[in-house]
Design a protein around this motif. Structure first.
Motif, PDB file in Angstrom:
ATOM      1  N   HIS A   1      -4.182   2.043  -1.692  1.00 17.35           N
ATOM      2  CA  HIS A   1      -4.284   3.492  -1.222  1.00 17.35           C
ATOM      3  C   HIS A   1      -4.981   3.849   0.098  1.00 17.35           C
ATOM      4  O   HIS A   1      -6.072   3.670   0.318  1.00 17.35           O
ATOM      5  N   SER A  60       0.805  -1.132  -0.063  1.00 18.41           N
ATOM      6  CA  SER A  60      -0.105  -0.030   0.129  1.00 18.41           C
ATOM      7  C   SER A  60       0.861   1.192   0.018  1.00 18.41           C
ATOM      8  O   SER A  60       1.875   1.326   0.528  1.00 18.41           O
ATOM      9  N   PRO A  93      -5.504  -2.465   0.986  1.00 20.63           N
ATOM     10  CA  PRO A  93      -5.818  -1.669  -0.225  1.00 20.63           C
ATOM     11  C   PRO A  93      -4.614  -0.936  -0.678  1.00 20.63           C
ATOM     12  O   PRO A  93      -3.581  -0.925   0.191  1.00 20.63           O
ATOM     13  N   ILE A 141      -9.414   7.806   3.668  1.00 16.37           N
ATOM     14  CA  ILE A 141     -10.248   7.640   2.339  1.00 16.37           C
ATOM     15  C   ILE A 141      -9.215   6.226   1.846  1.00 16.37           C
ATOM     16  O   ILE A 141      -7.937   6.246   2.002  1.00 16.37           O
ATOM     17  N   VAL A 142     -10.092   5.282   1.475  1.00 15.31           N
ATOM     18  CA  VAL A 142      -9.339   3.657   1.450  1.00 15.31           C
ATOM     19  C   VAL A 142     -10.078   3.408  -0.140  1.00 15.31           C
ATOM     20  O   VAL A 142     -11.186   3.440  -0.313  1.00 15.31           O
ATOM     21  N   ARG A 143      -8.879   2.892  -0.612  1.00 21.90           N
ATOM     22  CA  ARG A 143      -9.451   2.407  -2.244  1.00 21.90           C
ATOM     23  C   ARG A 143      -8.221   1.450  -2.766  1.00 21.90           C
ATOM     24  O   ARG A 143      -7.247   1.497  -2.187  1.00 21.90           O
TER      25      ARG A 143
END
Length: 230
Positions: free
Chosen positions: A219, A186, A217, A228-230
């Motif tokens: 990011h 990550s 994740p 914010i996680v993606r």
């Protein structure tokens, strides 16, 4: 008979005064010469000090430990801490803690080894290859100087508090005055301001959830009020 009584009354104060004077002289001589510093030991690897003995007392009782400690720390930036022990009647012991390498600071022109407080303690060698690289554009530094960069100092804080079960590949400056931490799976973005310990706690909470899912994740952004996680 009267003369003998008067003589005795006069003799007692004189004897008492002589006795008191002898005690005072004995104590003074003991203080001046009985606690003279004769042995100085330094406990620490490859450490030496130059102390101007003409500026300090050689008497162990009156040796200004804290003043000497502060003076030596100021003159020896590669030393992190000094403890001074008085071992009576005649010995001084200096326990010296050197600064330890924490990361490699990579700039445009140079690569330095820095400790966890941002002091430059050396240049890279074969033993420093395992240190985490910090990529920051800072001015040239000299050995013993403290890096005057909020970004570098914050990056070192992140290293100190980051969960040890995750391996950091590198730390670097990023856009929007932020810090990018790269681990194996990550990219994690930290803000330049705020409580770094609180950000790490938030990250640890996220990691716990990711472990349950079995995947991290790509990011994670901690720069805003909500991660914010993606």
């Amino acid at each position: 008979m009267m003369r003998q009584k008067v003589g005795i009354h006069v003799l007692k104060p004189v004897l008492f005064f002589v006795f008191f004077l002898c005690i005072c002289v004995g104590l003074t001589l003991s203080i001046l010469y009985g606690f003279k510093i004769q042995n100085i030991y330094i406990e620490g690897e490859y450490v030496t000090f130059d102390i101007d003995q003409s500026k300090i007392t050689r008497n162990l009782l009156f040796f200004p430990s804290e003043k000497v400690r502060q003076m030596l720390l100021k003159e020896s930036p590669l030393v992190k801490n000094i403890q001074i022990q008085k071992i009576y009647p005649s010995t001084l012991k200096f326990i010296v803690t050197k600064r330890s390498p924490r990361a490699r600071l990579v700039t445009r022109d140079q690569i330095f080894i820095v400790d966890d407080e941002g002091y430059v303690i050396g240049v890279p060698d074969k033993f420093s290859k395992t240190l985490v690289p910090l990529y920051f554009d800072v001015p040239m530094q000299q050995i013993g100087e403290n890096v005057k960069s909020e970004g570098v100092l914050r990056a070192l804080q992140i290293l100190n508090f980051f969960p040890t079960e995750y391996t950091i590949v590198k730390v670097e400056e990023s856009e929007m005055q932020s810090i990018r931490v790269v681990i194996q799976q990550s990219d994690i973005f930290f803000p330049q301001e705020g409580d770094i310990v609180e950000h790490i706690r938030t990250l640890q909470t996220l990691f716990m959830g990711f472990r349950i899912k079995g995947v991290l994740p790509a990011h994670i952004d901690l720069r805003f009020g909500k991660p914010i996680v993606r």
